[in-house]
Design a protein around this motif. Structure first.
Motif, PDB file in Angstrom:
ATOM      1  N   SER A  39       0.845  -1.190   0.000  1.00 57.81           N
ATOM      2  CA  SER A  39       0.000   0.000   0.000  1.00 57.81           C
ATOM      3  C   SER A  39       0.880   1.239   0.000  1.00 57.81           C
ATOM      4  O   SER A  39       2.038   1.198   0.432  1.00 57.81           O
ATOM      5  CB  SER A  39      -0.950   0.021   1.204  1.00 57.81           C
ATOM      6  N   TRP A  40       0.301   2.329  -0.458  1.00 55.45           N
ATOM      7  CA  TRP A  40       1.063   3.554  -0.665  1.00 55.45           C
ATOM      8  C   TRP A  40       0.312   4.757  -0.102  1.00 55.45           C
ATOM      9  O   TRP A  40      -0.909   4.751   0.011  1.00 55.45           O
ATOM     10  CB  TRP A  40       1.313   3.794  -2.152  1.00 55.45           C
ATOM     11  N   THR A  41       1.057   5.794   0.232  1.00 54.55           N
ATOM     12  CA  THR A  41       0.498   7.085   0.587  1.00 54.55           C
ATOM     13  C   THR A  41       1.377   8.148  -0.059  1.00 54.55           C
ATOM     14  O   THR A  41       2.251   7.845  -0.855  1.00 54.55           O
ATOM     15  CB  THR A  41       0.408   7.265   2.113  1.00 54.55           C
ATOM     16  N   THR A  42       1.125   9.401   0.261  1.00 54.99           N
ATOM     17  CA  THR A  42       1.998  10.497  -0.163  1.00 54.99           C
ATOM     18  C   THR A  42       2.236  11.393   1.042  1.00 54.99           C
ATOM     19  O   THR A  42       1.475  11.354   2.031  1.00 54.99           O
ATOM     20  CB  THR A  42       1.377  11.331  -1.297  1.00 54.99           C
ATOM     21  N   LEU A  43       3.258  12.215   0.960  1.00 55.41           N
ATOM     22  CA  LEU A  43       3.529  13.142   2.047  1.00 55.41           C
ATOM     23  C   LEU A  43       2.373  14.130   2.195  1.00 55.41           C
ATOM     24  O   LEU A  43       1.993  14.489   3.323  1.00 55.41           O
ATOM     25  CB  LEU A  43       4.846  13.883   1.799  1.00 55.41           C
ATOM     26  N   GLU A  44       1.804  14.541   1.094  1.00 49.97           N
ATOM     27  CA  GLU A  44       0.672  15.471   1.146  1.00 49.97           C
ATOM     28  C   GLU A  44      -0.507  14.851   1.886  1.00 49.97           C
ATOM     29  O   GLU A  44      -1.156  15.509   2.709  1.00 49.97           O
ATOM     30  CB  GLU A  44       0.250  15.858  -0.282  1.00 49.97           C
ATOM     31  N   GLU A  45      -0.780  13.582   1.629  1.00 46.43           N
ATOM     32  CA  GLU A  45      -1.874  12.894   2.326  1.00 46.43           C
ATOM     33  C   GLU A  45      -1.590  12.786   3.818  1.00 46.43           C
ATOM     34  O   GLU A  45      -2.493  12.958   4.643  1.00 46.43           O
ATOM     35  CB  GLU A  45      -2.081  11.509   1.734  1.00 46.43           C
TER      36      GLU A  45
END
Length: 274
Positions: A39-45
């Motif tokens: 699974s992945w996220t972003t710094l903005e999220e």
């Protein structure tokens, strides 16, 4: 386009329209893919979620620890070491927000970022761009960089003097290019080593250990640990800080040597019978 972050290891990729199928850090035998799947996220999220904050704590004169709360990914501690007109960030964290930036700038900012090994590359380029810092990674670990940058300096050889009082030592083990940071002026001039988990402080804080893979419990060969111990014996230090906020407070050089012997004896079957 997004710079995706692996939720398991916390390392950021270069910009892409969609998330990679696999994390190259986690699919390698020293790490692991979550049992829940990739699974992945972003710094903005992460920032927009308002779920995280970084705690900055003074450990001793000239040394501050930085930890993300609640813990994210591997959950390592980074350290900001303050020298004479030169600040170095040892290892890195994924999470970076405006309060963290403000606090670090008030402490003099960051001139260089030095990494022990790929598991802590996290969002190193975000940090480097924010603070106008160079990144130091040993060339033997170049293949593990998932977000290239002109700010990365791939150093070679066994040692590199980054600035007065700060020397990187490539001692290998956990990774071929695995490095530690010698802070000569730390602990009132007696010397401090910041080791990531290349040298890991164990539960009782009187011993350390060494591993090829911590999550998968794969040990290092006896010959590798003996070589590492020889290199460490040439460095003057009295204190060790590891990647998970564990500290050998005094006589750390002796602790490292007796720990290496215990490790080798265990592998060679002379420490115990069971």
């Amino acid at each position: 386009m997004n710079k995706f972050i692996c939720n398991t290891c916390g390392v950021q990729t270069e910009s892409a329209e969609s998330a990679p199928e696999h994390c190259s850090i986690c699919t390698e035998k020293r790490q692991y893919v979550s049992v829940k799947g990739q699974s992945w996220t972003t710094l903005e999220e992460m920032v927009q979620s308002a779920a995280y904050q970084n705690e900055i704590t003074s450990e001793e004169q000239g040394l501050l620890s930085i930890t993300t709360v609640p813990s994210f990914a591997i959950g390592q501690t980074a350290y900001l070491v303050q020298g004479e007109n030169f600040n170095i960030l040892w290892d890195c964290l994924t999470y970076l927000d405006a309060p963290t930036i403000e606090k670090i700038k008030a402490l003099g900012g960051i001139d260089a970022i030095a990494l022990s090994h790929p598991h802590y590359y996290s969002t190193q380029v975000e940090w480097a761009e924010t603070f106008d810092a160079a990144i130091y990674i040993h060339e033997d670990d170049k293949q593990w960089v998932t977000r290239p940058s002109d700010r990365i300096i791939f150093w070679s050889g066994e040692t590199l003097k980054v600035a007065e009082g700060f020397t990187l030592h490539r001692i290998g083990g956990h990774f071929k290019g695995a490095a530690i940071l010698e802070w000569k002026n730390g602990d009132d001039g007696k010397g401090v080593l910041l080791t990531g988990d290349i040298v890991r402080v164990v539960a009782d804080r009187e011993w350390v250990s060494f591993m090829y893979s911590y999550p998968n419990f794969i040990p290092l060969p006896a010959s590798t640990v003996e070589r590492m111990a020889e290199q460490l014996d040439e460095i003057r230090f009295d204190r060790v800080y590891d990647a998970f906020h564990r500290i050998v407070l005094t006589d750390a050089g002796a602790a490292v040597q007796r720990s290496a012997k215990r490790y080798v004896d265990a592998l060679n079957g002379v420490l115990f019978k069971t």
